[in-house]
Write a protein that holds these residues in place. Sequence first.
Motif, PDB file in Angstrom:
ATOM      1  N   SER B 109      20.609   9.186  12.783  1.00 53.41           N
ATOM      2  CA  SER B 109      19.292  10.028  13.224  1.00 53.41           C
ATOM      3  C   SER B 109      19.037   9.698  14.641  1.00 53.41           C
ATOM      4  CB  SER B 109      18.182   9.783  12.257  1.00 53.41           C
ATOM      5  OG  SER B 109      17.707   8.462  12.224  1.00 53.41           O
ATOM      6  N   VAL B 110      18.767  10.719  15.228  1.00 52.11           N
ATOM      7  CA  VAL B 110      18.501  10.469  16.595  1.00 52.11           C
ATOM      8  C   VAL B 110      17.216  11.532  17.161  1.00 52.11           C
ATOM      9  CG1 VAL B 110      19.738  11.065  19.200  1.00 52.11           C
ATOM     10  CG2 VAL B 110      21.029  10.427  17.107  1.00 52.11           C
ATOM     11  N   SER B 111      16.582  11.035  18.178  1.00 54.39           N
ATOM     12  CA  SER B 111      15.625  11.997  18.998  1.00 54.39           C
ATOM     13  C   SER B 111      16.146  12.271  20.405  1.00 54.39           C
ATOM     14  CB  SER B 111      14.286  10.968  19.027  1.00 54.39           C
ATOM     15  OG  SER B 111      13.581  10.490  18.014  1.00 54.39           O
ATOM     16  N   ARG B 112      16.057  13.415  20.465  1.00 53.88           N
ATOM     17  CA  ARG B 112      16.622  13.984  21.793  1.00 53.88           C
ATOM     18  C   ARG B 112      15.423  14.145  22.741  1.00 53.88           C
ATOM     19  NH1 ARG B 112      17.244  17.896  25.542  1.00 53.88           N
ATOM     20  NH2 ARG B 112      19.174  18.121  26.413  1.00 53.88           N
ATOM     21  N   GLY B 113      14.997  12.953  23.447  1.00 56.21           N
ATOM     22  CA  GLY B 113      13.747  12.982  23.959  1.00 56.21           C
ATOM     23  C   GLY B 113      12.853  11.840  23.615  1.00 56.21           C
ATOM     24  N   LYS B 114      12.017  11.342  24.148  1.00 53.28           N
ATOM     25  CA  LYS B 114      11.437  10.004  23.747  1.00 53.28           C
ATOM     26  C   LYS B 114       9.793  10.408  23.443  1.00 53.28           C
ATOM     27  CE  LYS B 114      13.522   6.245  25.802  1.00 53.28           C
ATOM     28  NZ  LYS B 114      13.970   5.842  27.056  1.00 53.28           N
ATOM     29  N   GLY B 115       9.605  11.582  24.134  1.00 58.23           N
ATOM     30  CA  GLY B 115       7.967  11.871  23.930  1.00 58.23           C
ATOM     31  C   GLY B 115       7.676  12.674  22.612  1.00 58.23           C
ATOM     32  N   PRO B 116       6.437  13.076  22.649  1.00 59.71           N
ATOM     33  CA  PRO B 116       5.867  13.857  21.297  1.00 59.71           C
ATOM     34  C   PRO B 116       6.860  15.227  21.037  1.00 59.71           C
ATOM     35  CG  PRO B 116       4.196  13.963  22.916  1.00 59.71           C
ATOM     36  CD  PRO B 116       5.355  13.146  23.581  1.00 59.71           C
ATOM     37  N   ASP B 117       7.356  15.714  22.015  1.00 60.12           N
ATOM     38  CA  ASP B 117       8.107  16.682  21.811  1.00 60.12           C
ATOM     39  C   ASP B 117       9.777  16.732  21.566  1.00 60.12           C
ATOM     40  OD1 ASP B 117       5.969  18.162  22.313  1.00 60.12           O
ATOM     41  OD2 ASP B 117       6.574  18.220  24.692  1.00 60.12           O
ATOM     42  N   ALA B 118       9.983  15.209  21.385  1.00 56.92           N
ATOM     43  CA  ALA B 118      11.464  15.223  20.940  1.00 56.92           C
ATOM     44  C   ALA B 118      12.117  15.911  20.006  1.00 56.92           C
ATOM     45  CB  ALA B 118      11.464  13.545  20.755  1.00 56.92           C
ATOM     46  N   ILE B 119      13.173  16.311  20.123  1.00 52.72           N
ATOM     47  CA  ILE B 119      13.914  16.970  18.984  1.00 52.72           C
ATOM     48  C   ILE B 119      14.681  16.339  17.876  1.00 52.72           C
ATOM     49  CG2 ILE B 119      15.632  19.132  18.834  1.00 52.72           C
ATOM     50  CD1 ILE B 119      14.877  19.785  21.741  1.00 52.72           C
TER      51      ILE B 119
END
Lengths: 356, 360
Positions: B109-119
Amino acid sequence: MPFLTALLPAPRFLTPVLLALIVLAPLLAAEHTVRLDGPVFRVSGGPARCEDFAVSVDAPGEIPALNGTCAAEAGGLSFRPKYPLQPGLRYRAVYRGAVSVFEIPKPVVAPSTVVDRVYPSSATIPENILKFYLHFSAPMNRGEAYRHLRLLDGSGAPVALPFLEIDQELWDREARRLTVLFDPGRIKRGLVPNEEVGLPIRAGGKYTLVIDAGWQDAAGLPLKQEFRKAFRAVESDRIPPDPKTWTLTAPAAGRREPLALEFPEPMDHALLLGLIEVTSRAGRPIEGSVDVDREEMRWRFTPAEPWKPGEYAIQVGRTIEDRAGNTIGRPFDVDVFERVEERISRETVPVHFTVR
Amino acid sequence: MRLVTTFTLLASLAVAAVDYSSSLTQGKADMKSAGSLAFGPDGILFVGDSVGAAVFAIDTQDRKPGKGSGTVEIAGINEKIAALLGTAADQILVNDMAVNPLSKNVYLSVSRGKGPDAIPVIVRAGHSGKLEEVSLDKVKHSRAGLPNPVEAKKDARGNNLRMDSITDLAYVDGKVFVAGLSNEEFSSNLRSIPFPFKAVENGTSVEIYHGQHGRFETNSPVRTFVPYEIKSESYLLAAYTCTPLVKFPVASLKPGTKVMGTTIAELGNRNRPLDMVIYQKSGHDFILMNNSSRGVMKMSAENLDKFEPIKSQTELQGVKYETIAGLKGVEQLDKLDKENALMLVRNDGGSLDLKTVALP
């Protein structure tokens, strides 16, 4: 090897999709050219096939092609990557072996995000404190909190591992408030970490919480400045909050003056906002707004409509905490041999008042 | 009557066999974040979505045994995942890893981006080393919403700041267990959700204490746990935020009850257990655990039923453990097969390597 022929200046405040491109030596197949049109790569110069076109991050090694939507269109094709292009990165578009490289400019913006507030706000803090809340002025990046947080003792030396460093950093949805838990194993009596290394802070000591400026906000920029909160540690607090010790100031009917509840000690800031509700005698919630001040020792409720005469109640969630994690009727660590815990089966504890 | 009962039983078994896919609907799995992962039956992947306050069941359709060498090795996997997602390695977070027990393919599981809008993204790594994105747009899935234990209140800016982070998931005997950690109140928050998810089933919450190791007890959150059978009874071995390793029977986890866990080991201070796996070797059961600062530990999982709970500080002994030499920076751990573990290792250069390591 492609070479740079032009770099358009990066204007401030650009969204990635609207960025201009660097035009690189087009070793393109015959008559076809590739350009970046906002978020979309376009091949033009004649009919083109999607299977002949791929875009990837421009990096050495075997790099997978980007996912996206490709469609043949009049005089060429268009390819829209599934995800937005990353400012500061270079992308390689290949059409039938011919390579074009596009660099997405990174806007130059001065850091502006700051630490707004830290709770508890008091200058003295019990040595068995359970958590800090850090409030930022803008959304932050996840994944680097514990690299930028330090607790210094009176001599300026860092306290070793005072916090519970967990991968799931405890942000709110907007990533503007971070909850930092002190290591509960060092606070709870009877556990190995408590016995061996003890509390992270000790009564009588002076400490400073330091949030360094290198912490990145969600725009990838550092904080505008370092933040420091100095405090003095006092004796452990093992006394659960008791509604009998709270002072209530009932408002007068016919006005929108605030109802105030005062506590003999500072309470957990977030839970003061979240776990107290005002209801009519029949249990119907009263609409209004809440504010907390006097170092989290006063909670005030201003109703949306003027108060009407009658009986009301403040419903306080049983799990409301003071700064040391003690809840109503239950200390943070219950001594099971000398249990004084009063069993409370209700979820909320009512504090009644009358408006006249 | 008995015959009828038997038929009914057979019929219900048949229904149960197809229920997994029939309970799922094709479409977009609208998750707001992708965190903890756990595999259930038949290639179903459970994904914890802390931001969306939900658990998703995703049909990976990945049920065939893998053909590869049996090992998976991908150096610099974070850089490769970033490239796959069209971004840089410092713009993604790898949140969790789980091995599909059927195919042995690896899911991250990955977050693309690190802010609240990460995908949120799920990436599959095959035995050939190939990485691919698992589509969440057109996938058979179902969602179980996690009720907020506290009624959502909004602050002056109209935001509800309270959120539960899902710290771990496991599937045991038809139920998904979900451990949560609130960003406000400090309390235990372990839910069980029957799977297949029912529209009205929001899960149940149990209060868990671990008081049998000393004078003091705390209603403390569970961080990571693993299911395990002791003499054909299902247990969860759980690591708390404030003490290492506790066992409690799954059967005791009934809604609204106060459950006392038994502390079986304290593994030293300034250390956090990250993941645990249970395995068998040479006829004996072991627990393998990676830690924040004490490397990878191996301990015997036998005689846990006979183990006397720790009752006071002076009696503290607990299960003995050994630290496995040469394994450092292990951030994620799962069992690959009977002989091997899969590890996500932070190397000296700061990037992540996916490695197959023989179970010690």
